[in-house]
Design a protein around this motif. Sequence first.
Motif, PDB file in Angstrom:
ATOM      1  N   ASP A 180     -32.121  -3.605 -46.552  1.00  0.00           N
ATOM      2  CA  ASP A 180     -31.838  -2.208 -46.868  1.00  0.00           C
ATOM      3  C   ASP A 180     -32.982  -1.256 -46.517  1.00  0.00           C
ATOM      4  OD1 ASP A 180     -33.730  -2.644 -48.829  1.00  0.00           O
ATOM      5  OD2 ASP A 180     -32.297  -2.597 -50.470  1.00  0.00           O
TER       6      ASP A 180
ATOM      7  N   GLY B 183     -35.440  -0.502 -48.028  1.00  0.00           N
ATOM      8  CA  GLY B 183     -35.876   0.260 -49.200  1.00  0.00           C
ATOM      9  C   GLY B 183     -35.097   1.540 -49.436  1.00  0.00           C
ATOM     10  N   LEU B 184     -34.012   1.735 -48.698  1.00  0.00           N
ATOM     11  CA  LEU B 184     -33.212   2.947 -48.880  1.00  0.00           C
ATOM     12  C   LEU B 184     -32.266   2.777 -50.063  1.00  0.00           C
ATOM     13  CD1 LEU B 184     -32.310   3.633 -45.143  1.00  0.00           C
ATOM     14  CD2 LEU B 184     -34.116   4.706 -46.499  1.00  0.00           C
ATOM     15  N   ASN B 185     -32.293   3.724 -50.967  1.00  0.00           N
ATOM     16  CA  ASN B 185     -31.418   3.685 -52.135  1.00  0.00           C
ATOM     17  C   ASN B 185     -30.239   4.629 -52.025  1.00  0.00           C
ATOM     18  OD1 ASN B 185     -33.011   1.770 -53.536  1.00  0.00           O
ATOM     19  ND2 ASN B 185     -34.445   3.397 -54.085  1.00  0.00           N
ATOM     20  N   GLU B 186     -30.334   5.592 -51.110  1.00  0.00           N
ATOM     21  CA  GLU B 186     -29.282   6.584 -50.920  1.00  0.00           C
ATOM     22  C   GLU B 186     -28.834   6.551 -49.460  1.00  0.00           C
ATOM     23  OE1 GLU B 186     -28.135   8.670 -53.384  1.00  0.00           O
ATOM     24  OE2 GLU B 186     -29.453   7.658 -54.813  1.00  0.00           O
TER      25      GLU B 186
ATOM     26  N   GLU C 140     -28.096   7.918 -45.932  1.00  0.00           N
ATOM     27  CA  GLU C 140     -28.572   8.994 -45.075  1.00  0.00           C
ATOM     28  C   GLU C 140     -27.631   9.077 -43.884  1.00  0.00           C
ATOM     29  OE1 GLU C 140     -32.621   8.421 -43.896  1.00  0.00           O
ATOM     30  OE2 GLU C 140     -33.278   8.012 -45.935  1.00  0.00           O
TER      31      GLU C 140
ATOM     32  N   ARG D 179     -32.070   4.582 -39.388  1.00  0.00           N
ATOM     33  CA  ARG D 179     -32.222   4.255 -40.809  1.00  0.00           C
ATOM     34  C   ARG D 179     -32.914   2.920 -41.025  1.00  0.00           C
ATOM     35  NH1 ARG D 179     -26.543   5.457 -41.176  1.00  0.00           N
ATOM     36  NH2 ARG D 179     -26.246   3.390 -41.993  1.00  0.00           N
TER      37      ARG D 179
END
Length: 157
Positions: free
Chosen positions: A113, A115-118, A120, A127
């Motif tokens: 991921d 480290g992406l939580n939302e 984009e 990303r």
Amino acid sequence: MIQLVFCAKDEKPYIKDFFDCYYNLGFEAMHCADNGGNGTKLGGINYYDYLNASAFQIPFYQRITDWLDKGDWAFFCDVDEMLCLDVGTIDKFISLVPNDVDCVLFNWKCYGDNGLNEFEDKPVWERFKEPAPMNCVYNDRATIKCYRKLPRQSTCS
């Protein structure tokens, strides 16, 4: 003919990048096991209904290999997995494969991921830039053992 066979569920953020990637690589036909959700359906892809089915991936692969011409090649993956070839197109790559080879395995690098939580609204390439660590474990499997297959259909039953 070189076919793409993949599974998708809730893949709206990926499907356009995925389609562009494999279309630009020269795949001649695309087959998707649609497992439902909020996915976007694009033209140029053959969809097969597996809405909310559990354990559908292997049965779908078996079903689709029965329909493909035995001289065809088929690449199997998920919709969030992209193939990168140094030679440009899948046809060029296949032309380099000796005639007595019936299956090519690609080492697969996992990105996780990042480290992406939302979400984009950017292409996948922008990303997810950093691969997961080599000692990373996902679903109780080490990521370093990942590979994808490109078999000649004469080897599938």
